[in-house]
Scaffold this motif. Structure first.
Motif, mmCIF file in Angstrom:
data_model
loop_
_atom_site.group_PDB
_atom_site.id
_atom_site.type_symbol
_atom_site.label_atom_id
_atom_site.label_comp_id
_atom_site.label_asym_id
_atom_site.label_seq_id
_atom_site.Cartn_x
_atom_site.Cartn_y
_atom_site.Cartn_z
ATOM 1 N N TRP A 772 30.684 48.978 41.177
ATOM 2 C CA TRP A 772 30.344 47.649 41.685
ATOM 3 C C TRP A 772 31.012 46.536 40.857
ATOM 4 O O TRP A 772 31.440 45.516 41.399
ATOM 5 C CB TRP A 772 28.829 47.449 41.681
ATOM 6 N N ALA A 773 31.075 46.724 39.534
ATOM 7 C CA ALA A 773 31.598 45.659 38.670
ATOM 8 C C ALA A 773 33.062 45.374 38.964
ATOM 9 O O ALA A 773 33.494 44.212 39.002
ATOM 10 C CB ALA A 773 31.420 46.045 37.205
ATOM 11 N N LEU A 774 33.842 46.431 39.208
ATOM 12 C CA LEU A 774 35.269 46.244 39.465
ATOM 13 C C LEU A 774 35.498 45.561 40.814
ATOM 14 O O LEU A 774 36.331 44.653 40.933
ATOM 15 C CB LEU A 774 35.981 47.591 39.415
ATOM 16 N N ASP A 775 34.752 45.978 41.832
ATOM 17 C CA ASP A 775 34.904 45.346 43.146
ATOM 18 C C ASP A 775 34.383 43.909 43.135
ATOM 19 O O ASP A 775 34.967 43.019 43.760
ATOM 20 C CB ASP A 775 34.152 46.166 44.202
ATOM 21 N N LEU A 776 33.283 43.693 42.435
ATOM 22 C CA LEU A 776 32.713 42.352 42.368
ATOM 23 C C LEU A 776 33.652 41.410 41.617
ATOM 24 O O LEU A 776 33.831 40.244 42.002
ATOM 25 C CB LEU A 776 31.342 42.396 41.698
ATOM 26 N N ARG A 778 36.931 41.516 41.442
ATOM 27 C CA ARG A 778 38.028 41.155 42.338
ATOM 28 C C ARG A 778 37.569 40.148 43.382
ATOM 29 O O ARG A 778 38.303 39.202 43.716
ATOM 30 C CB ARG A 778 38.565 42.405 43.035
ATOM 31 N N ALA A 779 36.344 40.344 43.920
ATOM 32 C CA ALA A 779 35.844 39.447 44.958
ATOM 33 C C ALA A 779 35.605 38.037 44.407
ATOM 34 O O ALA A 779 35.714 37.051 45.138
ATOM 35 C CB ALA A 779 34.556 40.006 45.554
ATOM 36 N N LEU A 780 35.261 37.927 43.106
ATOM 37 C CA LEU A 780 34.949 36.626 42.506
ATOM 38 C C LEU A 780 36.146 36.000 41.791
ATOM 39 O O LEU A 780 36.019 34.912 41.210
ATOM 40 C CB LEU A 780 33.796 36.793 41.502
ATOM 41 N N ALA A 781 37.304 36.668 41.830
ATOM 42 C CA ALA A 781 38.447 36.223 41.035
ATOM 43 C C ALA A 781 38.840 34.785 41.313
ATOM 44 O O ALA A 781 39.189 34.038 40.385
ATOM 45 C CB ALA A 781 39.635 37.153 41.281
ATOM 46 N N LEU A 782 38.774 34.354 42.559
ATOM 47 C CA LEU A 782 39.185 32.995 42.907
ATOM 48 C C LEU A 782 38.040 32.002 42.815
ATOM 49 O O LEU A 782 38.227 30.859 42.376
ATOM 50 C CB LEU A 782 39.785 32.976 44.319
ATOM 51 N N THR A 783 36.844 32.402 43.223
ATOM 52 C CA THR A 783 35.721 31.459 43.284
ATOM 53 C C THR A 783 34.980 31.326 41.958
ATOM 54 O O THR A 783 34.391 30.282 41.674
ATOM 55 C CB THR A 783 34.721 31.904 44.372
ATOM 56 N N ASP A 784 34.963 32.361 41.149
ATOM 57 C CA ASP A 784 34.244 32.326 39.879
ATOM 58 C C ASP A 784 35.004 33.164 38.857
ATOM 59 O O ASP A 784 34.557 34.240 38.441
ATOM 60 C CB ASP A 784 32.816 32.863 40.060
ATOM 61 N N PRO A 785 36.197 32.698 38.433
ATOM 62 C CA PRO A 785 37.045 33.504 37.544
ATOM 63 C C PRO A 785 36.392 33.847 36.211
ATOM 64 O O PRO A 785 36.664 34.900 35.635
ATOM 65 C CB PRO A 785 38.289 32.631 37.353
ATOM 66 N N ARG A 786 35.538 32.962 35.719
ATOM 67 C CA ARG A 786 34.871 33.244 34.440
ATOM 68 C C ARG A 786 33.950 34.457 34.566
ATOM 69 O O ARG A 786 33.990 35.356 33.724
ATOM 70 C CB ARG A 786 34.077 32.012 33.999
ATOM 71 N N ARG A 787 33.137 34.460 35.606
ATOM 72 C CA ARG A 787 32.245 35.622 35.828
ATOM 73 C C ARG A 787 33.074 36.885 36.057
ATOM 74 O O ARG A 787 32.725 37.969 35.560
ATOM 75 C CB ARG A 787 31.354 35.357 37.048
ATOM 76 N N ALA A 788 34.155 36.740 36.808
ATOM 77 C CA ALA A 788 35.002 37.900 37.076
ATOM 78 C C ALA A 788 35.545 38.467 35.769
ATOM 79 O O ALA A 788 35.553 39.692 35.560
ATOM 80 C CB ALA A 788 36.142 37.510 38.010
ATOM 81 N N ALA A 789 35.994 37.598 34.872
ATOM 82 C CA ALA A 789 36.535 38.059 33.594
ATOM 83 C C ALA A 789 35.468 38.758 32.761
ATOM 84 O O ALA A 789 35.731 39.780 32.103
ATOM 85 C CB ALA A 789 37.129 36.879 32.826
ATOM 86 N N GLU A 790 34.232 38.224 32.795
ATOM 87 C CA GLU A 790 33.136 38.846 32.049
ATOM 88 C C GLU A 790 32.826 40.246 32.599
ATOM 89 O O GLU A 790 32.582 41.193 31.845
ATOM 90 C CB GLU A 790 31.890 37.962 32.130
ATOM 91 N N LEU A 791 32.831 40.348 33.900
ATOM 92 C CA LEU A 791 32.563 41.647 34.523
ATOM 93 C C LEU A 791 33.619 42.670 34.129
ATOM 94 O O LEU A 791 33.303 43.824 33.796
ATOM 95 C CB LEU A 791 32.512 41.503 36.048
ATOM 96 N N VAL A 792 34.883 42.268 34.152
ATOM 97 C CA VAL A 792 35.964 43.191 33.804
ATOM 98 C C VAL A 792 35.872 43.589 32.333
ATOM 99 O O VAL A 792 36.061 44.764 31.981
ATOM 100 C CB VAL A 792 37.328 42.558 34.119
ATOM 101 N N ALA A 811 39.518 50.549 35.159
ATOM 102 C CA ALA A 811 39.139 49.278 34.535
ATOM 103 C C ALA A 811 40.386 48.458 34.187
ATOM 104 O O ALA A 811 40.416 47.229 34.381
ATOM 105 C CB ALA A 811 38.300 49.534 33.291
ATOM 106 N N LEU A 812 41.430 49.110 33.686
ATOM 107 C CA LEU A 812 42.677 48.412 33.374
ATOM 108 C C LEU A 812 43.344 47.877 34.638
ATOM 109 O O LEU A 812 43.906 46.773 34.644
ATOM 110 C CB LEU A 812 43.627 49.360 32.647
ATOM 111 N N ARG A 813 43.291 48.656 35.710
ATOM 112 C CA ARG A 813 43.894 48.203 36.972
ATOM 113 C C ARG A 813 43.212 46.944 37.489
ATOM 114 O O ARG A 813 43.855 46.005 37.958
ATOM 115 C CB ARG A 813 43.815 49.316 38.017
ATOM 116 N N CYS A 814 41.881 46.915 37.380
ATOM 117 C CA CYS A 814 41.144 45.730 37.812
ATOM 118 C C CYS A 814 41.453 44.537 36.901
ATOM 119 O O CYS A 814 41.653 43.418 37.372
ATOM 120 C CB CYS A 814 39.644 46.019 37.813
ATOM 121 N N ALA A 815 41.518 44.789 35.598
ATOM 122 C CA ALA A 815 41.843 43.712 34.656
ATOM 123 C C ALA A 815 43.221 43.138 34.955
ATOM 124 O O ALA A 815 43.439 41.917 34.900
ATOM 125 C CB ALA A 815 41.777 44.237 33.226
ATOM 126 N N ALA A 816 44.187 44.020 35.291
ATOM 127 C CA ALA A 816 45.536 43.565 35.596
ATOM 128 C C ALA A 816 45.552 42.674 36.828
ATOM 129 O O ALA A 816 46.298 41.673 36.881
ATOM 130 C CB ALA A 816 46.450 44.767 35.808
#
Length: 891
Positions: A772-776, A778-792, A811-816
């Protein structure tokens, strides 16, 4: 080879008036069958009330097929509905008895030991047979016989009185007729039993149109039949009265006209007033009076025949009637002459049968109740004395009044055991319920209740709960291993009935009564297992600590210790603890790399759940080789044992998901669809549907088939409310991914947030089982990049802690994906390196394609495209191909 041929079938002609349409349907089906051995089979159903001419139609179909096809026939009986597989045995057994055991084994292959006991040609294997597997075995057996004896015609009369096991086989067989060169013709009334009605409705749905409902004769047809029987001088008023008296019922018309002939009544208007009296003498009390007129001996012999039901052995009827063979022969001859009994050839044996089921019912009902009950008791003795086993005698003992007879209790327990061994749990239940009503001796009663609870475990958890509860509460009661086994089975039934708290209290209470040792350890293991699969567990971290305290000290010396090690490994895997330690615990639970004796897939002591946990721990810890070996063994064991219901469905699901993790997406989809097909036969809305549907949706999304994934979700109601047991992979995460893939981004984010809350509450941090964290992110990357970075960042920490190449690489693929420039490329390169080393080819392909797109690398894209194609990842391959075909900026 033919069987079941009535000696007086030629007399059925008068019953076929106004049946041209119905006969034409059967004639066309017979022509199609005989014309080509590769032709599809077909099914003809004749429905109608008693006496409407169904049996006559079957006789005429028999005549049409004689000399052109192999014909086998059987009929149900009002007094033998409780005998499992009775009709299908009657249909097939004469053909099977013509085969030697070696020939039968050659024809049936692996199905011989599964279907053979139900057909009475092989001894049971000793273990409880799976009803669904036996049903499949019977379908396979008849399918092979159909090809061997082409063209084959099967005639089943009075199907409304067939036993339930036969009807379930017939419904399953009807689904296969498109592939088989066989014609099945069924005659039936509307059944009173709901289960029988459901089976026959399924049969009717597969039938040819045009022959279903038989109608009464018209006045013109009745007049024609009257004149054909009595002569052309029968006048119109007389003919009209024949129709009015019989209501156009063909059987009653023929019997009435026979009575007119016997009485030398002139077929004129002046005689019409006597027809009603003659009609009454041809059925019901009149028929009984006619029987009594044949004498006391003939009546007693007819009663014995009615008690025995169908395929009446003359010697057995004589024994029951208390006659010597000469007396019995005279009685049988009188009853033939009176059109009450007729001869039937059954295989190589000459047997008797009532001319019509209406006659059989009338004779049976005419036996005084007390005499009827006594005769059933005598019949049970006679059947046993003739060399038949307890199961054959049990249908008669079911009719005997309770009388504190310990011997009857033991007979019914033995019969139940025989029924379970051939795959007839409903018949076993009836026998044990009858034993309980006798009643058994106080010291025997808890054992009967225990056996009754075990017999209903697969079919009715509520009934199992009632009986096992009573068995445990009875004094004197169960003790030792049997008591512990009853507690474990009761807890299983409670869990399946969504009563987890009751199950845990039961286990804990019983465990407190026991001294430390294997029995107590078994109960503790069951406690942890049920808690471990419960999705709404309140104190998951606390349970994990308690489990670790017990299991980390164990060496795996016996099965309770091994089970606790498996539970500890599974729990550690879901929590994302070190994968090497997870695998080490799993390995310690094996014996020389294999499942320990008593801990196999078909062993009843522990159930399949714990082994599914073992395989899942290997699966999500990147030991796909061991997971595949384990789940493939499950499929093989279930198929060998004939378990083709829910157990086989689950095994197919896990084999399919191993293929999904390996990146064999096409194979995965095939296994998972087969799993759902098998599960659908067991019922709908079961826990196994959730796992198989979740795995299939995940696989279809990987293949790029979001529309098909949504169809599966809709078909199986894959969404809230979720089941009380956990689903693998995580249901919230998979549904969130589905919502995102189908464009419902807001709903997808909300679903993934729910997945986060559930996972955190349970302490579950396996980023592959619950991504869930990796998909979430990616889904938040544009609207909430800070939360997305914390999740990754958190996901990378958890992946490093778990330590598998797949977890770290994903995890690295999602971070990339959340980075840009050189940092993105560096992360993608690392992800590719880890995923290339992992056993998960689809994730490797995904990383290659994303890396190639980010780096504008022709080489990486081509490698990714090749991998995607080999995996069956059509959507990913299309993405790579589109970029390659555009070609702009690629190096």
């Amino acid at each position: 080879m033919t069987q079941g041929r009535h000696a007086d079938a030629a007399s059925s002609g008068p019953l076929l008036w106004e049946r041209e349409t119905e006969l034409d349907v059967a004639a066309r089906a017979l022509e199609d069958l005989c014309g080509d051995s590769a032709s599809s089979g077909s099914l003809v159903v004749y429905k109608g009330e008693a006496g409407i001419g169904k049996t006559a139609l079957l006789s005429r179909v028999h005549d049409m097929a004689r000399g052109r096809a192999t014909v086998w026939s059987a009929r149900g009986g009002e007094t033998v509905t409780s005998v499992p597989f009775n009709v299908v045995r009657g249909l097939l057994q004469p053909a099977l008895l013509a085969l030697s055991e070696d020939e039968a084994r050659e024809y049936f292959g692996d199905w011989y030991d599964i279907a053979g006991p139900a057909l009475g040609i092989a001894e049971p294997t000793g273990r409880q047979a799976d009803p669904q597997g036996v049903r499949d075995g019977l379908v396979a057996a008849v399918s092979r016989l159909a090809r061997l004896h082409w063209p084959l015609v099967l005639l089943i009369d009075d199907a409304h009185w067939a036993d339930l096991e036969t009807l379930e086989w017939l419904a399953a067989f009807a689904e296969r007729l498109d592939d088989l060169p066989v014609l099945v013709v069924v005659a039936q009334r509307d059944p009173e039993d709901a289960q029988a009605a459901a089976c026959l409705d399924a049969v009717a749905a597969a039938a040819r149109p045009g022959a279903a409902k038989l109608r009464e004769l018209t006045p013109d047809a009745t007049a024609g039949l009257t004149r054909a029987t009595l002569g052309d001088h029968a006048d119109d008023p007389f003919c009209r009265e024949v129709w009015a008296v019989t209501g156009g019922n063909p059987y009653e018309t023929v019997e009435l006209l026979a009575k007119v002939q016997d009485s030398d009544l002139a077929p004129e208007e002046e005689s019409a007033s006597r027809l009603r009296g003659l009609n009454r003498s041809a059925r019901g009390r009149g028929l009984v009076a006619r029987l009594e007129g044949l004498g006391t001996e003939a009546t007693r012999f007819a009663w014995a025949a009615a008690i025995l039901g169908t395929r009446i052995e003359p010697g057995l009827a004589a024994l029951l009637a208390g006659m010597n063979p000469e007396q019995a022969g005279r009685c049988a001859e009188r009853l033939r002459a009176a059109r009450i009994l007729t001869d039937v050839t059954y295989g190589t044996a000459d047997t008797l049968e009532f001319v019509h089921p209406l006659i059989a019912s009338a004779v049976y009902d005419a036996i005084p109740p007390a005499t009827r009950t006594a005769m059933h008791g005598q019949a049970a003795w006679a059947v046993t004395a003739s060399g038949h086993g307890p199961a054959a005698a049990s249908r008669h003992l079911l009719e005997v009044h309770p009388d504190d007879d310990p011997e009857l209790v033991e007979q019914m327990r033995a019969a139940a055991s025989e029924h379970l061994a051939v795959g007839a749990p409903d018949a076993a239940r009836r026998c044990l319920e009858r034993a309980l009503a006798e009643p058994p001796l106080p010291e025997v009663r808890p054992h009967v209740l225990y056996e009754l609870g075990c017999a209903t475990l697969l079919t009715s958890p509520v009934t199992t709960i009632k009986h096992l509860d009573a068995a445990l509460d009875t004094t004197p009661g169960l003790d030792g291993d049997q008591r512990v086994d009853a507690v474990c089975r009761l807890s299983q039934a409670l869990v399946h009935n969504d009563q987890l708290e009751e199950a845990l209290r039961l286990i804990d209470t019983e465990a407190e009564r026991l001294e430390p040792g294997p029995a107590r350890l078994r109960l503790q293991a069951m406690h942890f297992m049920w808690e471990g699969i419960h999705a709404g567990e309140e104190d998951s971290p606390g349970r994990s600590r308690n489990l670790a305290t017990i299991a980390d000290q164990l060496a795996g010396r016996d099965n309770p210790e091994r089970v606790l090690l498996i539970l500890r490994a599974f729990d550690a895997m879901t929590r994302g603890e070190n994968a090497e330690e997870v695998v080490e615990r799993c390995d310690r639970a094996l014996v020389n790399g294999r499942l320990a004796p008593g801990l196999g897939w078909t062993d009843p002591e522990w159930g399949f759940e714990v082994l599914a946990m073992l395989g899942s721990a290997y699966l999500f810890a990147d030991r796909l080789d061991r997971a595949e070996s384990l789940f493939t063994e499950a499929v093989r064991e279930y198929e060998t044992a004939g378990w083709s219901g829910g157990h086989l469905a689950i095994a197919h699901a896990f084999v399919g998901y191993v293929h999904r993790r390996r990146g064999r997406l096409t194979d995965a989809e095939a296994f998972l669809r087969e799993s759902l097909r098998l599960a659908d036969r067991v019922g709908r809305g079961l826990p196994m549907h959730w796992d198989a549907a979740c795995m299939l949706i995940d696989t279809l999304l990987a293949r790029g088939k979001a529309g098909e994934a949504q169809e599966i979700a809709d078909r199986y109601a894959f969404g809230p409310p979720y089941p009380s047991t956990i689903v693998l992979p995580d249901a919230h995460a998979v549904r969130g991914r589905l919502l995102l893939a189908t464009g419902r981004v807001e709903d997808g984010v909300n679903e993934l947030e729910s997945a986060a809350k559930a996972a955190i509450a349970r302490g579950g941090h396996n980023t592959i089982m619950a991504p869930w964290a990796l998909d979430l992110a990616r889904a938040l990357a544009l609207t909430d990049p800070r939360r997305a970075a914390e999740l990754v960042a958190e996901a990378r920490t958890q992946a490093e802690r778990f330590g598998t190449d797949t977890a770290i690489g994903e995890a690295l693929r999602c971070a990339a994906a959340l980075e840009t420039g050189q940092k993105q490329l560096t992360l993608y390169a690392k992800a590719v390196t880890y995923l290339e080393a992992s056993p998960c080819a689809y994730e490797h392909a995904l990383a290659r394609v994303e890396y190639g797109m980010a780096a504008r690398s022709l080489t990486e894209l081509n490698r990714g495209l090749t991998l995607a194609r080999s995996c069956g990842a059509d959507g990913l391959a299309a993405r790579a191909r589109d970029v390659l075909e555009t070609g702009r900026g690629l190096r």
